[in-house]
Write an enzyme that holds these catalytic residues in place. Structure first.
Site, PDB file in Angstrom:
ATOM      1  N   ASP A  87       0.869  -1.179   0.000  1.00 34.60           N
ATOM      2  CA  ASP A  87       0.000   0.000   0.000  1.00 34.60           C
ATOM      3  C   ASP A  87       0.904   1.225   0.000  1.00 34.60           C
ATOM      4  O   ASP A  87       1.242   1.777   1.041  1.00 34.60           O
ATOM      5  CB  ASP A  87      -0.915  -0.025   1.219  1.00 34.60           C
ATOM      6  CG  ASP A  87      -1.998   1.034   1.146  1.00 34.60           C
ATOM      7  OD1 ASP A  87      -2.079   1.730   0.119  1.00 34.60           O
ATOM      8  OD2 ASP A  87      -2.772   1.160   2.113  1.00 34.60           O
ATOM      9  N   ALA A  88       1.314   1.619  -1.198  1.00 35.03           N
ATOM     10  CA  ALA A  88       2.310   2.678  -1.351  1.00 35.03           C
ATOM     11  C   ALA A  88       1.729   3.970  -1.902  1.00 35.03           C
ATOM     12  O   ALA A  88       2.271   5.045  -1.680  1.00 35.03           O
ATOM     13  CB  ALA A  88       3.430   2.193  -2.275  1.00 35.03           C
ATOM     14  N   LYS A  89       0.634   3.847  -2.666  1.00 36.39           N
ATOM     15  CA  LYS A  89      -0.030   5.006  -3.279  1.00 36.39           C
ATOM     16  C   LYS A  89       0.962   5.865  -4.065  1.00 36.39           C
ATOM     17  O   LYS A  89       0.915   7.085  -4.026  1.00 36.39           O
ATOM     18  CB  LYS A  89      -0.756   5.833  -2.220  1.00 36.39           C
ATOM     19  CG  LYS A  89      -1.803   5.048  -1.433  1.00 36.39           C
ATOM     20  CD  LYS A  89      -2.482   5.913  -0.389  1.00 36.39           C
ATOM     21  CE  LYS A  89      -3.535   5.132   0.373  1.00 36.39           C
ATOM     22  NZ  LYS A  89      -2.964   4.103   1.280  1.00 36.39           N
ATOM     23  N   ARG A  90       1.827   5.213  -4.811  1.00 42.03           N
ATOM     24  CA  ARG A  90       2.841   5.926  -5.573  1.00 42.03           C
ATOM     25  C   ARG A  90       2.237   6.571  -6.816  1.00 42.03           C
ATOM     26  O   ARG A  90       1.295   6.071  -7.406  1.00 42.03           O
ATOM     27  CB  ARG A  90       3.964   4.976  -5.982  1.00 42.03           C
ATOM     28  CG  ARG A  90       4.741   4.368  -4.827  1.00 42.03           C
ATOM     29  CD  ARG A  90       5.474   5.429  -4.031  1.00 42.03           C
ATOM     30  NE  ARG A  90       6.448   4.835  -3.120  1.00 42.03           N
ATOM     31  CZ  ARG A  90       6.452   4.995  -1.815  1.00 42.03           C
ATOM     32  NH1 ARG A  90       5.511   5.727  -1.247  1.00 42.03           N
ATOM     33  NH2 ARG A  90       7.385   4.438  -1.060  1.00 42.03           N
ATOM     34  N   THR A 114      -0.553  -0.295  -4.654  1.00 40.96           N
ATOM     35  CA  THR A 114      -1.530   0.767  -4.880  1.00 40.96           C
ATOM     36  C   THR A 114      -0.824   1.973  -5.486  1.00 40.96           C
ATOM     37  O   THR A 114       0.303   2.313  -5.110  1.00 40.96           O
ATOM     38  CB  THR A 114      -2.236   1.187  -3.581  1.00 40.96           C
ATOM     39  OG1 THR A 114      -1.273   1.675  -2.637  1.00 40.96           O
ATOM     40  CG2 THR A 114      -2.996   0.012  -2.974  1.00 40.96           C
TER      41      THR A 114
END
Length: 270
Positions: A87-90, A114
Protein backbone atom coordinates in the site's frame (compact mmCIF):
# COMPACT_ATOMS: atom_id res chain seq x y z
CA UNK A 1 1.85 -16.54 -12.33
CA UNK A 2 -0.61 -13.78 -13.19
CA UNK A 3 -1.92 -11.76 -10.25
CA UNK A 4 -5.57 -12.70 -10.76
CA UNK A 5 -4.70 -16.38 -10.92
CA UNK A 6 -2.68 -16.18 -7.72
CA UNK A 7 -5.46 -14.22 -6.01
CA UNK A 8 -8.01 -16.86 -6.97
CA UNK A 9 -5.78 -19.70 -5.79
CA UNK A 10 -5.08 -17.97 -2.48
CA UNK A 11 -8.78 -17.28 -1.96
CA UNK A 12 -9.72 -20.86 -2.71
CA UNK A 13 -6.95 -22.27 -0.51
CA UNK A 14 -8.17 -20.52 2.62
CA UNK A 15 -11.76 -19.90 1.49
CA UNK A 16 -11.11 -16.23 2.14
CA UNK A 17 -11.41 -12.73 0.71
CA UNK A 18 -9.77 -11.25 3.80
CA UNK A 19 -6.55 -9.25 3.48
CA UNK A 20 -4.88 -8.28 6.75
CA UNK A 21 -3.07 -4.95 6.88
CA UNK A 22 0.38 -5.17 8.44
CA UNK A 23 0.59 -1.70 9.96
CA UNK A 24 2.80 -1.98 13.07
CA UNK A 25 2.16 0.92 15.44
CA UNK A 26 4.65 1.08 18.36
CA UNK A 27 2.00 2.78 20.52
CA UNK A 28 -0.33 -0.23 20.18
CA UNK A 29 2.10 -3.14 19.97
CA UNK A 30 3.19 -5.10 23.07
CA UNK A 31 5.77 -3.18 25.06
CA UNK A 32 9.33 -4.03 24.08
CA UNK A 33 8.41 -6.01 20.97
CA UNK A 34 10.04 -5.16 17.67
CA UNK A 35 7.92 -4.48 14.60
CA UNK A 36 9.53 -7.43 12.82
CA UNK A 37 8.69 -9.90 15.56
CA UNK A 38 5.18 -8.46 15.83
CA UNK A 39 4.64 -8.95 12.10
CA UNK A 40 6.06 -12.46 12.15
CA UNK A 41 3.71 -13.58 14.92
CA UNK A 42 0.72 -11.90 13.25
CA UNK A 43 1.48 -13.63 9.95
CA UNK A 44 1.93 -17.04 11.57
CA UNK A 45 -1.32 -16.64 13.50
CA UNK A 46 -3.53 -15.33 10.69
CA UNK A 47 -2.15 -17.04 7.55
CA UNK A 48 -4.76 -19.87 7.59
CA UNK A 49 -7.62 -17.35 7.37
CA UNK A 50 -6.55 -14.83 4.72
CA UNK A 51 -5.98 -14.50 0.99
CA UNK A 52 -3.08 -12.15 1.61
CA UNK A 53 -1.57 -9.15 3.34
CA UNK A 54 -1.52 -5.42 2.62
CA UNK A 55 1.61 -3.65 3.82
CA UNK A 56 1.31 0.10 4.36
CA UNK A 57 4.76 1.43 3.56
CA UNK A 58 4.29 4.57 5.66
CA UNK A 59 4.46 2.58 8.90
CA UNK A 60 7.89 1.26 7.90
CA UNK A 61 9.21 4.57 6.62
CA UNK A 62 8.31 6.01 10.02
CA UNK A 63 10.67 3.52 11.69
CA UNK A 64 13.71 5.26 10.24
CA UNK A 65 16.74 3.64 8.68
CA UNK A 66 15.83 0.12 9.79
CA UNK A 67 12.33 0.43 8.35
CA UNK A 68 13.19 -0.85 4.86
CA UNK A 69 14.96 -3.89 6.31
CA UNK A 70 11.92 -4.67 8.47
CA UNK A 71 9.68 -4.21 5.46
CA UNK A 72 11.81 -6.52 3.31
CA UNK A 73 11.98 -9.25 5.96
CA UNK A 74 8.25 -8.97 6.57
CA UNK A 75 7.62 -9.64 2.89
CA UNK A 76 9.83 -12.72 3.14
CA UNK A 77 7.82 -14.04 6.09
CA UNK A 78 4.57 -14.06 4.11
CA UNK A 79 3.84 -17.50 2.61
CA UNK A 80 4.40 -17.39 -1.14
CA UNK A 81 1.00 -18.92 -1.85
CA UNK A 82 -0.65 -15.81 -0.39
CA UNK A 83 -0.70 -12.38 -2.03
CA UNK A 84 1.30 -9.41 -0.80
CA UNK A 85 0.13 -5.90 -1.69
CA UNK A 86 2.29 -2.85 -1.02
CA UNK A 87 0.00 0.00 0.00
CA UNK A 88 2.31 2.68 -1.35
CA UNK A 89 -0.03 5.01 -3.28
CA UNK A 90 2.84 5.93 -5.57
CA UNK A 91 2.42 8.36 -8.45
CA UNK A 92 5.19 10.25 -10.21
CA UNK A 93 6.67 10.64 -13.68
CA UNK A 94 9.55 9.28 -15.72
CA UNK A 95 12.50 7.69 -13.98
CA UNK A 96 11.03 8.38 -10.54
CA UNK A 97 8.02 6.19 -11.28
CA UNK A 98 10.28 3.51 -12.75
CA UNK A 99 12.38 3.56 -9.57
CA UNK A 100 9.29 3.23 -7.37
CA UNK A 101 8.13 0.27 -9.45
CA UNK A 102 11.51 -1.46 -9.24
CA UNK A 103 11.71 -0.95 -5.48
CA UNK A 104 8.30 -2.44 -4.79
CA UNK A 105 7.79 -5.02 -7.52
CA UNK A 106 11.39 -6.20 -8.00
CA UNK A 107 13.28 -5.58 -4.76
CA UNK A 108 10.41 -6.36 -2.38
CA UNK A 109 8.81 -8.70 -4.94
CA UNK A 110 5.30 -7.74 -3.87
CA UNK A 111 2.44 -9.21 -5.89
CA UNK A 112 0.60 -5.91 -6.06
CA UNK A 113 0.80 -2.21 -5.31
CA UNK A 114 -1.53 0.77 -4.88
CA UNK A 115 -0.92 3.77 -7.15
CA UNK A 116 -2.32 7.27 -7.57
CA UNK A 117 -3.68 8.28 -11.01
CA UNK A 118 -3.45 12.03 -10.47
CA UNK A 119 -0.43 12.49 -12.76
CA UNK A 120 -1.95 10.46 -15.58
CA UNK A 121 -1.11 7.35 -17.54
CA UNK A 122 2.61 7.93 -17.99
CA UNK A 123 3.02 7.94 -14.21
CA UNK A 124 1.37 4.50 -13.98
CA UNK A 125 2.83 2.86 -17.07
CA UNK A 126 6.05 1.67 -15.36
CA UNK A 127 3.87 -0.27 -12.90
CA UNK A 128 1.37 -1.55 -15.46
CA UNK A 129 4.21 -2.97 -17.57
CA UNK A 130 4.80 -5.52 -14.80
CA UNK A 131 2.25 -7.77 -16.44
CA UNK A 132 2.11 -10.41 -13.67
CA UNK A 133 1.61 -7.87 -10.86
CA UNK A 134 -1.65 -6.38 -9.58
CA UNK A 135 -1.82 -2.59 -10.00
CA UNK A 136 -4.57 -1.05 -7.85
CA UNK A 137 -5.50 2.48 -8.87
CA UNK A 138 -6.98 4.81 -6.24
CA UNK A 139 -10.54 5.39 -7.43
CA UNK A 140 -12.90 6.22 -4.57
CA UNK A 141 -11.24 6.17 -1.19
CA UNK A 142 -12.72 5.59 2.25
CA UNK A 143 -11.69 8.86 3.93
CA UNK A 144 -14.08 11.78 4.44
CA UNK A 145 -11.95 14.12 2.32
CA UNK A 146 -12.38 11.89 -0.73
CA UNK A 147 -15.29 14.09 -1.82
CA UNK A 148 -12.98 17.11 -2.22
CA UNK A 149 -11.86 15.85 -5.63
CA UNK A 150 -13.20 12.38 -6.36
CA UNK A 151 -16.84 13.49 -6.38
CA UNK A 152 -16.28 16.55 -8.57
CA UNK A 153 -18.12 16.48 -11.89
CA UNK A 154 -16.19 16.90 -15.10
CA UNK A 155 -16.82 16.70 -18.82
CA UNK A 156 -15.89 13.25 -20.15
CA UNK A 157 -16.84 11.80 -23.53
CA UNK A 158 -19.58 14.37 -23.93
CA UNK A 159 -21.16 13.71 -20.52
CA UNK A 160 -20.91 15.08 -17.00
CA UNK A 161 -19.23 12.39 -14.91
CA UNK A 162 -17.83 12.21 -11.40
CA UNK A 163 -14.05 12.20 -11.39
CA UNK A 164 -13.94 8.76 -9.74
CA UNK A 165 -16.03 7.42 -12.65
CA UNK A 166 -13.52 8.80 -15.12
CA UNK A 167 -10.69 7.14 -13.18
CA UNK A 168 -12.52 3.80 -13.25
CA UNK A 169 -13.20 4.04 -16.96
CA UNK A 170 -9.59 4.95 -17.71
CA UNK A 171 -8.40 2.03 -15.57
CA UNK A 172 -10.58 -0.32 -17.58
CA UNK A 173 -9.21 1.05 -20.85
CA UNK A 174 -5.61 0.68 -19.62
CA UNK A 175 -6.19 -2.94 -18.54
CA UNK A 176 -4.68 -4.59 -21.60
CA UNK A 177 -2.67 -7.03 -19.45
CA UNK A 178 -5.63 -7.79 -17.14
CA UNK A 179 -3.55 -6.70 -14.16
CA UNK A 180 -5.36 -3.52 -13.07
CA UNK A 181 -7.76 -3.16 -10.15
CA UNK A 182 -9.47 -0.35 -8.27
CA UNK A 183 -9.25 0.86 -4.68
CA UNK A 184 -12.82 1.54 -3.57
CA UNK A 185 -13.69 2.31 0.05
CA UNK A 186 -16.26 0.34 2.01
CA UNK A 187 -17.65 3.66 3.28
CA UNK A 188 -18.95 4.44 -0.24
CA UNK A 189 -21.59 1.72 -0.69
CA UNK A 190 -23.79 3.31 -3.34
CA UNK A 191 -20.79 4.10 -5.51
CA UNK A 192 -19.21 0.70 -4.79
CA UNK A 193 -22.30 -1.03 -6.14
CA UNK A 194 -22.34 1.21 -9.19
CA UNK A 195 -18.68 0.52 -9.94
CA UNK A 196 -19.05 -3.22 -9.54
CA UNK A 197 -21.98 -3.33 -11.95
CA UNK A 198 -19.96 -1.33 -14.47
CA UNK A 199 -16.70 -3.27 -14.08
CA UNK A 200 -17.49 -6.89 -13.13
CA UNK A 201 -14.06 -8.18 -14.21
CA UNK A 202 -11.85 -5.79 -12.23
CA UNK A 203 -10.58 -6.79 -8.78
CA UNK A 204 -11.46 -4.29 -6.06
CA UNK A 205 -9.21 -3.61 -3.08
CA UNK A 206 -11.67 -2.50 -0.41
CA UNK A 207 -10.45 -0.73 2.74
CA UNK A 208 -12.67 0.92 5.32
CA UNK A 209 -14.16 -2.06 7.17
CA UNK A 210 -14.05 -1.84 10.95
CA UNK A 211 -12.49 1.30 12.43
CA UNK A 212 -13.61 3.46 9.49
CA UNK A 213 -17.19 2.24 9.74
CA UNK A 214 -17.70 0.30 6.51
CA UNK A 215 -20.54 -2.24 6.62
CA UNK A 216 -19.32 -5.78 5.91
CA UNK A 217 -22.60 -7.26 4.67
CA UNK A 218 -23.22 -4.40 2.25
CA UNK A 219 -19.60 -4.52 1.09
CA UNK A 220 -19.87 -8.19 0.12
CA UNK A 221 -23.21 -7.65 -1.59
CA UNK A 222 -22.03 -4.58 -3.50
CA UNK A 223 -18.33 -5.23 -3.98
CA UNK A 224 -18.02 -8.82 -5.19
CA UNK A 225 -18.62 -10.02 -8.74
CA UNK A 226 -21.55 -12.32 -9.66
CA UNK A 227 -19.54 -15.30 -8.35
CA UNK A 228 -18.81 -13.69 -4.99
CA UNK A 229 -15.18 -13.04 -5.96
CA UNK A 230 -12.76 -10.27 -7.02
CA UNK A 231 -13.13 -8.32 -3.77
CA UNK A 232 -10.14 -8.06 -1.44
CA UNK A 233 -11.53 -7.05 1.95
CA UNK A 234 -8.93 -5.18 4.00
CA UNK A 235 -8.82 -5.05 7.79
CA UNK A 236 -5.96 -3.85 9.97
CA UNK A 237 -6.49 -2.43 13.45
CA UNK A 238 -9.46 -4.63 14.33
CA UNK A 239 -7.33 -7.71 13.76
CA UNK A 240 -3.81 -6.61 14.72
CA UNK A 241 -4.91 -5.14 18.03
CA UNK A 242 -7.90 -7.32 18.88
CA UNK A 243 -6.10 -8.17 22.12
CA UNK A 244 -3.22 -6.54 23.93
CA UNK A 245 -0.21 -7.94 25.73
CA UNK A 246 1.06 -11.47 25.29
CA UNK A 247 -2.21 -12.70 23.76
CA UNK A 248 -2.09 -10.35 20.77
CA UNK A 249 -1.34 -13.10 18.23
CA UNK A 250 -4.10 -15.38 19.47
CA UNK A 251 -6.47 -12.44 19.44
CA UNK A 252 -5.50 -11.64 15.87
CA UNK A 253 -6.05 -15.25 14.79
CA UNK A 254 -9.51 -15.34 16.34
CA UNK A 255 -10.47 -11.97 14.86
CA UNK A 256 -9.24 -13.00 11.40
CA UNK A 257 -11.10 -16.30 11.53
CA UNK A 258 -14.30 -14.56 12.66
CA UNK A 259 -14.09 -11.98 9.88
CA UNK A 260 -13.27 -14.63 7.26
CA UNK A 261 -16.30 -16.64 8.39
CA UNK A 262 -18.55 -13.56 8.44
CA UNK A 263 -17.49 -12.69 4.90
CA UNK A 264 -18.24 -16.24 3.75
CA UNK A 265 -21.63 -16.13 5.45
CA UNK A 266 -22.59 -13.12 3.35
CA UNK A 267 -21.14 -14.78 0.23
CA UNK A 268 -23.56 -17.71 0.54
CA UNK A 269 -26.07 -16.01 -1.72
CA UNK A 270 -23.63 -16.57 -4.59
Amino acid sequence: MKFLEKLKQAGNRNKSLLCVGLDPDPKLMPVGMSALEFNREIIEATAPFVCGYKINLAFYEALGKQGWEILSETCEFIPRELITIADAKRGDIGNTSKAYARAILDELDCDGVTVSPYLGYDSLEPFIEYQDKGIFILCLTSNQGSTDFQMLKTEYLGQKRFLYEVVADKASLWNRYENIGLVVGATQQEELKKLRLSYPKLPFLIPGIGAQGGDLKATIENGTNPNGELAIICASRGILYARSGSEFAQGAAEAAEQMRDAINHYRKRF
